[in-house]
Design a protein around this motif. Structure first.
Motif, short mmCIF file in Angstrom:
data_model
loop_
_atom_site.label_atom_id
_atom_site.label_comp_id
_atom_site.label_asym_id
_atom_site.label_seq_id
_atom_site.Cartn_x
_atom_site.Cartn_y
_atom_site.Cartn_z
N GLY A 83 1.14 -0.99 -0.41
CA GLY A 83 -0.35 0.02 0.29
C GLY A 83 1.29 0.95 -0.26
O GLY A 83 1.73 1.76 0.22
N VAL A 92 2.19 2.29 -2.83
CA VAL A 92 3.75 3.27 -3.77
C VAL A 92 3.22 4.13 -4.41
O VAL A 92 4.00 4.08 -5.00
CB VAL A 92 3.47 1.83 -3.61
N GLY A 93 2.26 4.24 -4.29
CA GLY A 93 1.90 5.86 -5.91
C GLY A 93 0.97 5.04 -6.72
O GLY A 93 0.63 5.62 -8.00
N THR A 117 -2.47 5.24 -6.84
CA THR A 117 -3.61 5.61 -7.47
C THR A 117 -2.89 7.09 -8.44
O THR A 117 -3.40 7.32 -9.48
CB THR A 117 -3.99 5.53 -6.55
N ALA A 118 -1.54 7.30 -7.28
CA ALA A 118 -1.19 8.75 -8.19
C ALA A 118 -0.60 8.23 -9.40
O ALA A 118 -1.56 9.52 -10.50
CB ALA A 118 0.13 9.28 -7.25
N ASP A 167 -10.59 0.68 -5.41
CA ASP A 167 -10.23 0.26 -4.21
C ASP A 167 -11.25 0.94 -3.60
O ASP A 167 -12.21 1.54 -3.37
CB ASP A 167 -8.76 0.79 -4.39
N GLN A 220 -11.09 2.07 -0.69
CA GLN A 220 -11.15 3.42 0.01
C GLN A 220 -11.20 4.48 -1.38
O GLN A 220 -11.29 6.02 -0.51
CB GLN A 220 -9.86 3.57 0.00
N PRO A 248 -4.58 -2.42 -2.00
CA PRO A 248 -3.31 -3.42 -2.11
C PRO A 248 -3.62 -4.20 -1.48
O PRO A 248 -3.95 -4.53 -0.82
CB PRO A 248 -2.43 -2.40 -1.30
N ILE A 250 9.71 8.31 -10.89
CA ILE A 250 8.85 9.49 -10.32
C ILE A 250 9.57 10.03 -8.82
O ILE A 250 9.67 8.89 -8.70
CB ILE A 250 7.38 8.80 -9.98
N PRO A 251 9.68 10.81 -8.60
CA PRO A 251 11.03 11.15 -7.88
C PRO A 251 9.48 11.86 -6.56
O PRO A 251 8.26 11.92 -6.91
CB PRO A 251 11.05 13.02 -8.30
N ASP A 296 8.21 14.17 -4.59
CA ASP A 296 7.80 15.75 -4.50
C ASP A 296 6.74 15.72 -4.19
O ASP A 296 5.38 15.18 -3.80
CB ASP A 296 7.62 15.86 -6.22
N VAL A 328 3.09 15.51 -5.71
CA VAL A 328 2.09 14.76 -5.59
C VAL A 328 1.07 14.69 -4.59
O VAL A 328 -0.04 14.21 -4.98
CB VAL A 328 2.97 13.39 -6.43
N GLU A 329 1.91 15.57 -3.16
CA GLU A 329 0.78 14.81 -1.86
C GLU A 329 -0.40 16.49 -2.08
O GLU A 329 -1.22 16.39 -1.98
CB GLU A 329 1.37 15.42 -0.93
N1 LIG Z 1 6.46 10.87 -6.20
C1 LIG Z 1 5.18 11.45 -4.51
N2 LIG Z 1 6.43 11.92 -3.83
C2 LIG Z 1 5.32 12.64 -2.93
N3 LIG Z 1 4.87 11.58 -2.31
C3 LIG Z 1 3.57 11.06 -3.13
C4 LIG Z 1 4.26 10.56 -4.53
N4 LIG Z 1 3.62 9.73 -4.90
C5 LIG Z 1 2.40 8.76 -4.53
N5 LIG Z 1 2.75 9.86 -2.86
C6 LIG Z 1 1.49 10.18 -1.36
O1 LIG Z 1 1.66 8.52 -0.92
C7 LIG Z 1 0.56 9.55 -0.54
C8 LIG Z 1 0.09 7.09 -1.09
O2 LIG Z 1 0.41 7.39 -2.52
P1 LIG Z 1 -0.46 6.48 -3.23
O3 LIG Z 1 -2.63 6.80 -2.96
O4 LIG Z 1 -0.76 7.20 -4.73
O5 LIG Z 1 -0.77 5.17 -3.20
P2 LIG Z 1 -1.11 3.61 -3.57
O6 LIG Z 1 -0.24 3.29 -4.08
O7 LIG Z 1 -2.82 4.14 -4.53
O8 LIG Z 1 -1.78 4.17 -2.27
P3 LIG Z 1 -3.33 2.52 -1.75
O9 LIG Z 1 -2.32 1.47 -1.37
O10 LIG Z 1 -3.30 3.84 -0.16
O11 LIG Z 1 -4.32 2.51 -2.31
C9 LIG Z 1 -0.66 10.21 -0.94
O12 LIG Z 1 -0.49 10.69 0.39
C10 LIG Z 1 0.28 10.50 -2.17
O13 LIG Z 1 -0.17 11.42 -1.99
#
Ligand SMILES: Nc1ncnc2c1ncn2[C@@H]1O[C@H](COP(=O)(O)OP(=O)(O)OP(=O)(O)O)[C@@H](O)[C@H]1O
Ligand SMILES: [Mg+2]
Length: 250
Positions: A11, A13-14, A16-17, A39, A41, A126, A206-207, A209, A212-213
């Motif tokens: 979970g 790890v990015g 959704t982003a 998801d 959520q 996840p 993807i750095p 950053d 993204v948050e």
């Molecule tokens: N490249 C990045 N830099 C900084 N923060 C990030 C980055 N990618 C994602 N985040 C932040 O980390 C958190 C998790 O990101 P995201 O929701 O995309 O992950 P996910 O894998 O979909 O999570 P989940 O398993 O809960 O669905 C969020 O708060 C998001 O804003």
């Protein structure tokens, strides 16, 4: 129609982003695109400002007793639609298990959209479950955001092992480094010498950053409020990598 899943057992790890930003880029290029927020959520729905709710619950929808079309919503962006999440998706394994072909139900549900959408993004929860197995069956490519740490690499190994055990095509699994922070020694060393098991590692990382948050505050894809940020540019480059891989996988 190309189905692109964003998936990891881990979970936060990015996933959704990535789905939210890449789908936006796809639609901007003129490709009719659908995001299915799988998801419970409902984070992808949240980013697109759409209530994560399927009227009457997700069960009948997942079991193909209701028309998916009736639940698809337009987003604020041209050519970009969303099939929202529903809290009942927490039981999606059960719903799938009660169908005729439990491993291929999501594939079957998406079939009628072949002509309507050029890309379908599946934003996955996840876990490793029947939902994920459905996704592996349905997806042309499985994008795996991977934080460059030792534990994440282990997770990646587990995904590879699962694919091999199930006789799935491992070349469709496309890992890339996510939330990468080159100030950290461990991140740097893993990224500079990625382990051999990360076959098909995409070139773009993807750095980490804070922009993204900020997507969570803005409730829009990154390119809408920080198009010149490093991470927005990296998502663009990642999208190019993905398209290149998709043409290889045809
Ligand atoms: N490249 C990045 N830099 C900084 N923060 C990030 C980055 N990618 C994602 N985040 C932040 O980390 C958190 C998790 O990101 P995201 O929701 O995309 O992950 P996910 O894998 O979909 O999570 P989940 O398993 O809960 O669905 C969020 O708060 C998001 O804003
Ligand atoms: Mg997510």
């Amino acid at each position: 129609m190309k189905v692109i899943a964003t998936y990891n057992i881990k979970g936060g790890v990015g996933k959704t982003a990535t789905a939210v930003n890449l789908a936006w880029l796809a639609a901007r290029e003129g490709a009719p695109t659908l995001v299915w927020d799988l998801d419970p959520q409902g984070a992808a729905s949240y980013y697109y400002r759409i209530k994560p709710k399927i009227k009457g619950g997700g069960k009948r929808l997942v079991q193909g007793k209701r028309d998916l079309d009736d639940f698809i919503r337009g987003t604020d962006y041209a050519l970009l639609d969303l099939l929202p999440a529903d809290f009942s998706y927490r039981n999606m394994d059960l719903f799938l298990d009660q169908t005729k072909n439990p491993l291929r139900q999501i594939h079957k549900l998406l079939k009628p959209f072949r002509k309507e959408y050029y890309y379908v993004f599946l934003d996955c929860p996840p876990s490793i479950s029947l939902v994920s197995e459905n996704i592996f069956e349905a997806a042309s490519a499985v994008l795996v955001p991977t934080i460059p740490t030792t534990l994440s690499l282990r997770t990646h190994e587990q995904i590879g092992k699962f694919f091999r055990q199930q006789g799935l095509d491992i070349t469709r699994v496309l890992p890339f480094f996510s939330m990468a922070d080159r100030r950290k020694k461990l991140h740097r060393s893993i990224m500079d010498a990625p382990p051999a098991q990360m076959e098909n590692l995409l070139r773009t990382a993807i750095p980490y950053d804070s922009n993204v948050e900020r997507m969570g505050i803005q409730r829009t894809p990154l390119a809408e409020f920080a198009p010149k940020s490093r991470s927005a540019r990296c998502y663009e480059a990642l999208w190019e990598d993905v398209k290149q891989q998709l043409s290889r996988l045809e």
